[in-house]
Design a protein around this motif. Structure first.
Motif, PDB file in Angstrom:
ATOM      1  N   SER A   1     103.566 -40.507  -6.831  1.00  0.00           N
ATOM      2  CA  SER A   1     104.816 -40.606  -6.067  1.00  0.00           C
ATOM      3  C   SER A   1     105.887 -41.371  -6.839  1.00  0.00           C
ATOM      4  CB  SER A   1     104.558 -41.291  -4.720  1.00  0.00           C
ATOM      5  OG  SER A   1     104.188 -42.643  -4.931  1.00  0.00           O
ATOM      6  N   VAL A   2     105.464 -42.078  -7.868  1.00  0.00           N
ATOM      7  CA  VAL A   2     106.408 -42.769  -8.744  1.00  0.00           C
ATOM      8  C   VAL A   2     106.673 -41.937  -9.998  1.00  0.00           C
ATOM      9  CG1 VAL A   2     106.679 -44.742 -10.285  1.00  0.00           C
ATOM     10  CG2 VAL A   2     105.811 -45.085  -7.976  1.00  0.00           C
ATOM     11  N   LEU A   3     105.598 -41.410 -10.563  1.00  0.00           N
ATOM     12  CA  LEU A   3     105.720 -40.717 -11.848  1.00  0.00           C
ATOM     13  C   LEU A   3     106.481 -39.400 -11.705  1.00  0.00           C
ATOM     14  CD1 LEU A   3     102.206 -41.438 -13.375  1.00  0.00           C
ATOM     15  CD2 LEU A   3     104.354 -42.697 -13.627  1.00  0.00           C
ATOM     16  N   GLN A   4     106.254 -38.717 -10.600  1.00  0.00           N
ATOM     17  CA  GLN A   4     106.938 -37.443 -10.401  1.00  0.00           C
ATOM     18  C   GLN A   4     108.462 -37.612 -10.398  1.00  0.00           C
ATOM     19  OE1 GLN A   4     105.604 -34.425 -10.392  1.00  0.00           O
ATOM     20  NE2 GLN A   4     107.643 -33.511 -10.124  1.00  0.00           N
ATOM     21  N   PRO A   5     108.997 -38.527  -9.595  1.00  0.00           N
ATOM     22  CA  PRO A   5     110.451 -38.751  -9.652  1.00  0.00           C
ATOM     23  C   PRO A   5     110.918 -39.233 -11.026  1.00  0.00           C
ATOM     24  CG  PRO A   5     109.540 -39.737  -7.671  1.00  0.00           C
ATOM     25  CD  PRO A   5     108.375 -39.277  -8.479  1.00  0.00           C
ATOM     26  N   MET A   6     110.103 -40.028 -11.682  1.00  0.00           N
ATOM     27  CA  MET A   6     110.502 -40.496 -13.012  1.00  0.00           C
ATOM     28  C   MET A   6     110.589 -39.332 -13.984  1.00  0.00           C
ATOM     29  SD  MET A   6     108.459 -44.083 -13.521  1.00  0.00           S
ATOM     30  CE  MET A   6     109.321 -44.583 -15.003  1.00  0.00           C
ATOM     31  N   LYS A   7     109.649 -38.425 -13.862  1.00  0.00           N
ATOM     32  CA  LYS A   7     109.676 -37.240 -14.709  1.00  0.00           C
ATOM     33  C   LYS A   7     110.928 -36.421 -14.430  1.00  0.00           C
ATOM     34  CE  LYS A   7     107.395 -32.731 -14.906  1.00  0.00           C
ATOM     35  NZ  LYS A   7     108.021 -32.011 -13.770  1.00  0.00           N
TER      36      LYS A   7
ATOM     37  N   TRP B   1     113.769 -37.310 -12.998  1.00  0.00           N
ATOM     38  CA  TRP B   1     115.006 -37.988 -13.398  1.00  0.00           C
ATOM     39  C   TRP B   1     115.140 -37.983 -14.920  1.00  0.00           C
ATOM     40  CZ3 TRP B   1     117.099 -42.020 -16.170  1.00  0.00           C
ATOM     41  CH2 TRP B   1     118.438 -42.337 -15.852  1.00  0.00           C
ATOM     42  N   GLY B   2     114.039 -38.190 -15.609  1.00  0.00           N
ATOM     43  CA  GLY B   2     114.064 -38.190 -17.069  1.00  0.00           C
ATOM     44  C   GLY B   2     114.574 -36.868 -17.616  1.00  0.00           C
ATOM     45  N   GLU B   3     114.160 -35.783 -16.969  1.00  0.00           N
ATOM     46  CA  GLU B   3     114.596 -34.464 -17.426  1.00  0.00           C
ATOM     47  C   GLU B   3     116.075 -34.238 -17.122  1.00  0.00           C
ATOM     48  OE1 GLU B   3     111.658 -32.193 -15.402  1.00  0.00           O
ATOM     49  OE2 GLU B   3     110.190 -32.343 -17.048  1.00  0.00           O
TER      50      GLU B   3
END
Lengths: 118, 118
Positions: free
Chosen positions: A95-101, A103-105
């Motif tokens: 739930s943290v890594l998915q949004p980070m991915k 946003w990073g893209e």
DNA sequence: CATTGCAGTATCCTTTTAGTAACTGGTTAC
DNA sequence: GTAACCAGTTACTAAAAGGATACTGCAATG
């Protein structure tokens, strides 16, 4: 973070920082992704596959274990082996890594994509 | 991150790492939250309010600016002043910070909350 | 024309993080 | 018993991040 007062803001900052520190560092993400992709791994395997020094690996794994993100299992094999793997709890990090991915893209577009067009 | 193949996994890792690096460091979050709470701030104000050395502040602000998270505005005042503030784009980081805050709070329960009960 | 306030840089120093390489302690295999 | 794996640790080194302080350049003030 919608409309926080002083106190809320400070404690929110702390929570964010906690999360941040847990996944910060050169190897944390790499280790978690390795377990995610390839499943459980022994200490020596990780040293060889990732080219990480045993000293650093040991420290990183301890920290991940302290945070209940990986398990450490000692096996009674001929030369004793120790298996590390991610926990079910670790999956909640999604739930943290998915949004980070995501946003990073998005950010890559924002920064590089518009470099020429402006 | 659901069921990624090798390649997807690697590029996902990169995107996550990009995001991570942008908000990592001792001051990034503090600076963003300061702007969020108190609005635009001048260089000296930040130095005094946060007790950050100008050298480090300068570097952090440059990095935030490069990533379009803050703006730098020079004002033609008596002694020249420079104002820094978050951009509208910076607000998109909310989609990352909000889950980080929530997970951080959950995690605090997971770790501290269960220390005694188990 | 010395003093003050501003933004920021330059120089040097300390702390933290990561890496190297050799080693311990245990077990099996020759 | 010695060589070969295992999981780690120890002691040392190197690199990166962060900090302290003095300084530059500019403009107004007294």
């Amino acid at each position: 973070m919608e409309h926080l007062n002083e106190k809320e803001c400070k404690s929110a900052g702390m929570a964010v920082r906690d999360t941040l520190e847990i996944i910060s560092g050169k190897w944390k993400l790499i280790l978690l992704l390795t377990f995610y992709k390839k499943g459980k791994r022994r200490f020596r395997e990780l040293v060889k596959e990732l080219n990480i020094s045993p000293r650093v690996l040991s420290k990183e794994l301890q920290e991940l274990e302290m945070n209940k993100l990986v398990t450490r299992t000692v096996r009674n094999t001929r030369p004793m082996t120790v298996e590390y793997d991610i926990t079910p709890y670790c999956r909640t990090l999604g739930s943290v890594l998915q949004p980070m991915k995501e946003w990073g893209e998005l950010h890559r577009q924002e920064i590089i994509g518009k470099k020429n067009s402006e």
